[in-house]
Design a protein around this motif. Structure first.
Motif, PDB file in Angstrom:
ATOM      1  N   SER A  13       0.893  -1.345  -0.154  1.00  0.00           N
ATOM      2  CA  SER A  13       0.105   0.250   0.137  1.00  0.00           C
ATOM      3  C   SER A  13       0.785   1.224  -0.049  1.00  0.00           C
ATOM      4  N   LEU A  14       1.806   1.208   0.729  1.00  0.00           N
ATOM      5  CA  LEU A  14       2.852   2.424   0.885  1.00  0.00           C
ATOM      6  C   LEU A  14       3.464   2.649  -0.389  1.00  0.00           C
ATOM      7  N   VAL A  15       3.978   1.582  -1.185  1.00  0.00           N
ATOM      8  CA  VAL A  15       4.540   1.885  -2.565  1.00  0.00           C
ATOM      9  C   VAL A  15       3.505   2.470  -3.486  1.00  0.00           C
ATOM     10  N   ALA A  16       2.189   2.052  -3.432  1.00  0.00           N
ATOM     11  CA  ALA A  16       1.263   2.665  -4.337  1.00  0.00           C
ATOM     12  C   ALA A  16       0.734   4.264  -3.964  1.00  0.00           C
ATOM     13  N   ALA A  17       0.867   4.376  -2.687  1.00  0.00           N
ATOM     14  CA  ALA A  17       0.541   5.670  -2.009  1.00  0.00           C
ATOM     15  C   ALA A  17       1.613   6.605  -2.328  1.00  0.00           C
ATOM     16  N   LEU A  18       2.849   6.191  -2.005  1.00  0.00           N
ATOM     17  CA  LEU A  18       4.257   7.022  -2.241  1.00  0.00           C
ATOM     18  C   LEU A  18       4.131   7.126  -3.873  1.00  0.00           C
ATOM     19  N   ALA A  19       4.196   6.454  -4.557  1.00  0.00           N
ATOM     20  CA  ALA A  19       4.392   6.611  -6.055  1.00  0.00           C
ATOM     21  C   ALA A  19       3.264   7.646  -6.621  1.00  0.00           C
ATOM     22  N   SER A  20       2.066   7.556  -6.054  1.00  0.00           N
ATOM     23  CA  SER A  20       1.056   8.656  -6.624  1.00  0.00           C
ATOM     24  C   SER A  20       1.039   9.863  -5.778  1.00  0.00           C
ATOM     25  N   TYR A  21       1.611   9.913  -4.744  1.00  0.00           N
ATOM     26  CA  TYR A  21       2.068  11.309  -3.957  1.00  0.00           C
ATOM     27  C   TYR A  21       3.161  12.133  -4.942  1.00  0.00           C
ATOM     28  N   LEU A  22       4.347  11.497  -4.790  1.00  0.00           N
ATOM     29  CA  LEU A  22       5.315  11.641  -5.586  1.00  0.00           C
ATOM     30  C   LEU A  22       5.024  12.195  -7.127  1.00  0.00           C
ATOM     31  N   GLN A  23       4.206  11.468  -7.690  1.00  0.00           N
ATOM     32  CA  GLN A  23       4.082  11.806  -9.244  1.00  0.00           C
ATOM     33  C   GLN A  23       3.291  13.067  -9.329  1.00  0.00           C
ATOM     34  N   ALA A  24       2.373  13.185  -8.221  1.00  0.00           N
ATOM     35  CA  ALA A  24       1.540  14.472  -8.148  1.00  0.00           C
ATOM     36  C   ALA A  24       2.411  15.591  -7.759  1.00  0.00           C
ATOM     37  N   LYS A  25       3.038  15.472  -6.767  1.00  0.00           N
ATOM     38  CA  LYS A  25       4.012  16.723  -6.269  1.00  0.00           C
ATOM     39  C   LYS A  25       4.936  17.167  -6.998  1.00  0.00           C
TER      40      LYS A  25
END
Length: 298
Positions: A29-41
């Motif tokens: 879950s952390l991998v998916a959350a982190l990837a989506s967050y970093l892509q957006a930011k």
């Protein structure tokens, strides 16, 4: 009847993380959350959180708040009010009514066992029977099958043509809204421009693209990151009782997730604050560094 969805016009990048409260966040879950967050930011965009709580029998009491607490602990702060799918029922019903009125759906009484006997692909058995809703699921008439799409990491993804063309369920026989319906409606409503998530959701993408097209809505682009799997070949998931990540000491898991995503964090970054780790990750984020694999063994 007009289309009940007022799609937010795409004015800037808008991403999202959409966990189900069937358990606590684990490393996958952390991998998916982190990837989506970093892509957006990294693109100066907005990052939203949506709680996909439409399957009440599978929910873990209190998991939604624990998930939000964990995201905060890991420095993944969302930009707008959290959307709960359980509060979206009226809109989902309006979309179902619209599709019915437009003759783009029908009621189906077939069981999984019956479909399995005919090869596992639904053959449209109930399409011309004009059944009423009693004891039936609702299926979308699949006028726009997607047998392939281009993913931001995985490249061209090809699906089984017969499965891609299947009339799929958008409202279940037990009264629950199908995932495909809810996720498409909410992605359109929230103006999501790109979906970054795990490769376990590659296959549903074809059906979501079909539903976007049926509703005459602009679909987001898609990026599917590799799944974390155990040495036995099982993906880390709530169903497989994957251990929850540590809220009290987030740094090691954050560094491990960055390494998993091919971002090569410096060795001494683990000793920094969560804020500094996330800031470094945003500044140095390279989507192209993510391994072009569907699974990576831990």
């Amino acid at each position: 009847m007009q289309n009940p969805i007022s799609q937010r016009p795409p004015s800037s990048y808008r991403g999202r993380f959409a966990p189900s409260p069937s358990g606590l966040l684990h490393f996958g879950s952390l991998v998916a959350a982190l990837a989506s967050y970093l892509q957006a930011k990294s693109l100066q965009g907005k990052w939203l959180v949506r709680i996909e709580d439409i399957d009440k029998p599978r929910e873990m009491p209190g998991a939604d708040q624990e998930i939000l607490t964990t995201l905060d602990a890991y420095g993944l702060h969302w930009d707008e009010q959290v959307l709960y799918q359980s509060q979206q029922s009226d809109l989902y019903y309006d979309v179902l009514a619209y599709l019915q009125e437009q003759s783009k759906s029908y009621y189906c009484q077939c069981t999984r066992g019956q479909i399995k006997k005919t090869g596992g692909i639904y053959l449209g058995t109930c399409k011309t029977l004009n059944l009423d809703a009693t004891g039936c699921a609702t299926r979308l008439i699949n006028e726009f099958p997607f047998a392939d799409f281009t993913d931001g990491i995985q490249g061209k993804v090809v699906f089984d043509k017969a499965l891609a063309a299947e009339d799929f369920i958008i409202h279940r026989k037990d009264g629950l809204f199908a995932y495909q319906l809810a996720v498409v409606v909410d992605d359109a409503l929230q103006g999501i421009s790109e979906v970054v998530r795990g490769c376990d959701l590659l296959e549903p993408t074809a059906r979501q693209l079909t539903l976007f097209k049926t509703l005459n809505l602009a679909a987001p682009s898609y990026v599917h990151v590799p799944l974390a799997v155990t040495d036995e070949g099982y993906k880390l998931s709530k169903q497989n009782a994957a251990p929850a990540i540590n809220n009290k000491q987030p740094q090691p898991a954050l560094i491990k997730a960055l390494q998993f995503l091919g971002q090569n964090p410096p060795v001494d970054l683990e000793f920094e604050s969560v804020e500094n780790i996330v800031n470094w990750a945003v500044t140095h984020w390279q989507l192209s560094n993510i391994p072009k694999q569907r699974e990576i063994m831990l």
